[in-house]
Design an enzyme around this catalytic site. Structure first.
Site, short mmCIF file in Angstrom:
data_model
loop_
_atom_site.label_atom_id
_atom_site.label_comp_id
_atom_site.label_asym_id
_atom_site.label_seq_id
_atom_site.Cartn_x
_atom_site.Cartn_y
_atom_site.Cartn_z
N HIS A 95 24.45 27.27 -5.47
CA HIS A 95 24.10 25.93 -5.03
C HIS A 95 22.75 25.52 -5.60
CE1 HIS A 95 24.57 22.36 -2.56
NE2 HIS A 95 23.34 22.51 -2.09
N HIS A 107 20.41 21.95 -6.93
CA HIS A 107 20.11 20.56 -7.27
C HIS A 107 18.94 20.65 -8.24
CE1 HIS A 107 22.64 19.10 -3.98
NE2 HIS A 107 21.94 19.81 -3.11
N ARG A 157 13.41 14.00 2.43
CA ARG A 157 14.46 13.37 1.62
C ARG A 157 13.95 12.11 0.93
NH1 ARG A 157 20.21 10.94 3.73
NH2 ARG A 157 18.79 9.40 4.58
N HIS A 188 29.82 15.35 -0.82
CA HIS A 188 28.40 15.53 -0.49
C HIS A 188 28.24 15.99 0.95
CE1 HIS A 188 24.36 14.54 0.90
NE2 HIS A 188 24.00 14.87 -0.31
N ARG A 243 28.87 12.77 6.29
CA ARG A 243 28.19 11.50 6.54
C ARG A 243 28.19 10.60 5.30
NH1 ARG A 243 23.86 15.09 5.71
NH2 ARG A 243 22.38 14.38 4.13
N GLU A 294 24.11 21.03 8.01
CA GLU A 294 22.75 21.46 7.69
C GLU A 294 21.78 21.02 8.76
OE1 GLU A 294 19.49 21.13 4.01
OE2 GLU A 294 21.36 19.98 3.94
N HIS A 322 25.30 25.80 3.52
CA HIS A 322 24.42 25.84 4.68
C HIS A 322 25.15 26.32 5.93
CE1 HIS A 322 21.31 24.08 2.28
NE2 HIS A 322 21.96 22.94 2.14
N ASP A 376 19.28 26.03 -4.00
CA ASP A 376 19.28 24.68 -3.46
C ASP A 376 18.09 23.85 -3.93
OD1 ASP A 376 19.85 22.43 -1.99
OD2 ASP A 376 19.57 23.34 -0.02
#
Length: 429
Positions: free
Chosen positions: A53, A55, A74, A194, A197, A224, A258, A309
């Site tokens: 995982h 990003h 975020r 993703h 949500r 998560e 997660h 991550d």
């Protein structure tokens, strides 16, 4: 031919092992003294590590020390995402992937949702950002599984925020149409939801069906944050895991990332369906997410993998050791996962669509990671305990599909520190 004083074979560490390799595959494994012409690999040789995982653009946030929550972090992550284009993403990702290979990682799953230009308009090549990642992985010498991510909403019943528009294809059908046009040599294309949500329930079913029909990996962020669970219960009357089960998004080709805040019934659903779980403990600690139920998940039947991550640390061995350490903190007992089990988590290439990697045996991919047994950290450590102690800094040589990518601890083609420093400085300017 590669000769190892020590190598971690399927039944554990073994002395004096010779590997014969052809076309990137191990053809023969035998024990004995090194023959003439064999290349000697130092220390203990492990199978290639798997980072399930990633990003890549989050690497630009390493060192972020602002106080707050996942949600305030975020917003800072979004500001970095807003500045990237295909050229700058290629430069950043090449440095990130080079750092991974230097840490012994031979395969990475890139959870990719940064698809379009700011505002959501498409590049002339609608997969320009995907190609940037593919080129970066090729040049860094790492095997890439591109987990093309569907991202459609800003939350349950919420429109996308302005920055999120570049993540979205509008609907799941258009997402699938775009992904179908992406091809890159030596890249495995998988799919990702993703989160519950960010992808409406009916679209989850579409993405899961797309992955199932093509027999490719499907990954998804799961539970998560407690706030995500609460919002899902309010919107659907069920947990995120229950919603995924109803929509056909659990199973043996699926990896939930997660899975930190699960109900007991969620653990049973994941394990009973054979759904894998990717733990990212250094990121989960960095973002104050919480400690996931690694032990109960393994007992229930979920294969465990590991990811870096947000890249606060790129060190899959450290991730494995953190799984054990955090379970000790949570339970106040020791010895949840033996060193061999930690190594199995750290080499879980099956989660990336490559069950032929992560093992040193005939027919497997010729991925070798030589760990320095003479380092200060490993002085006096028995070979069978190395997965519980070694770190990325102990990696000296890395061979991926039979090709040497790291020697003496340094990348053969890339000045990794310089590339990261310059690409990140440009984004922050």
């Amino acid at each position: 031919m590669f000769w190892c004083a020590w190598a971690w074979l399927p039944d554990g560490p073994c002395q004096d092992v010779l590997f014969e390799v052809e076309a990137g595959r191990i053809t023969t494994v035998r024990k004995g003294e090194a023959p003439g012409g064999a290349r000697r690999l130092p220390g203990l040789v492990l199978p290639g590590l798997a980072n399930a995982h990633s990003h890549a653009f989050h690497r630009a946030l390493r060192g972020d020390t602002d106080r707050g929550t996942f949600w305030t972090w975020r917003e800072r992550m979004y500001r970095i995402a807003e500045r990237l284009d295909p050229d700058s993403y290629y430069l950043l990702a090449r440095g990130v992937y080079a750092e991974m290979v230097q840490a012994g990682i031979t395969g990475v799953g890139e959870f990719h949702y940064l698809h379009h230009a700011p505002g959501g308009s498409r590049y002339r090549d609608p997969n320009a950002m995907s190609h940037a990642l593919a080129h970066a992985a090729r040049d860094a010498g790492i095997r890439l599984t591109l987990l093309d991510t569907c991202y459609l909403t800003g939350g349950f019943g919420r429109e996308l925020d302005p920055i999120q528009r570049r993540f979205s294809d509008g609907d799941a059908s258009r997402w699938g149409e775009r992904v179908e046009t992406f091809t890159a040599p030596e890249v495995t294309t998988g799919a990702a939801v993703h989160s519950v949500r960010a992808v409406p329930a009916e679209a989850i079913e579409t993405v899961a069906g797309w992955a199932r029909d093509r027999k490719v990996p499907l990954h998804l962020h799961l539970s998560e944050q407690r706030a995500e669970n609460e919002a899902c219960l309010a919107a659907h009357g069920r947990t995120p895991t229950q919603l995924l089960a109803e929509r056909g998004a659990l199973g043996e080709n699926v990896t939930a990332v997660h899975a930190t805040h699960l109900a007991a019934g969620d653990v049973a659903l994941l394990g009973g369906s054979g759904t894998g779980v990717c733990l990212c403990p250094t990121t989960e600690a960095d973002l104050a997410d919480g400690i996931g139920p690694a032990g109960p998940l393994a007992v229930a039947g979920s294969p465990l993998s590991l990811g870096s991550d947000g890249h606060s640390v790129i060190d899959v061995l450290a991730e494995a050791q953190s799984v054990e350490a955090y379970q000790r903190l949570a339970t106040e007992t020791r010895g949840h996962h033996a060193p061999g089990e930690l190594l199995s988590m750290a080499t879980a290439h099956a989660a990336l669509g490559h069950p032929d990697a992560g093992r040193l045996e005939p027919g497997a991919r010729a991925d070798f990671v030589a760990v320095d047994l003479d380092s200060t950290r490993l002085a006096g450590v028995a070979p069978e305990a190395v997965p519980a102690v070694a770190r990325a800094a102990d990696v000296r040589e890395v061979i991926v599909d039979g090709r040497t990518v790291v020697t003496g601890g340094a990348h053969t083609d890339i000045d990794t520190a310089r590339e990261l420093r310059e690409s990140i400085a440009a984004l922050r300017a």
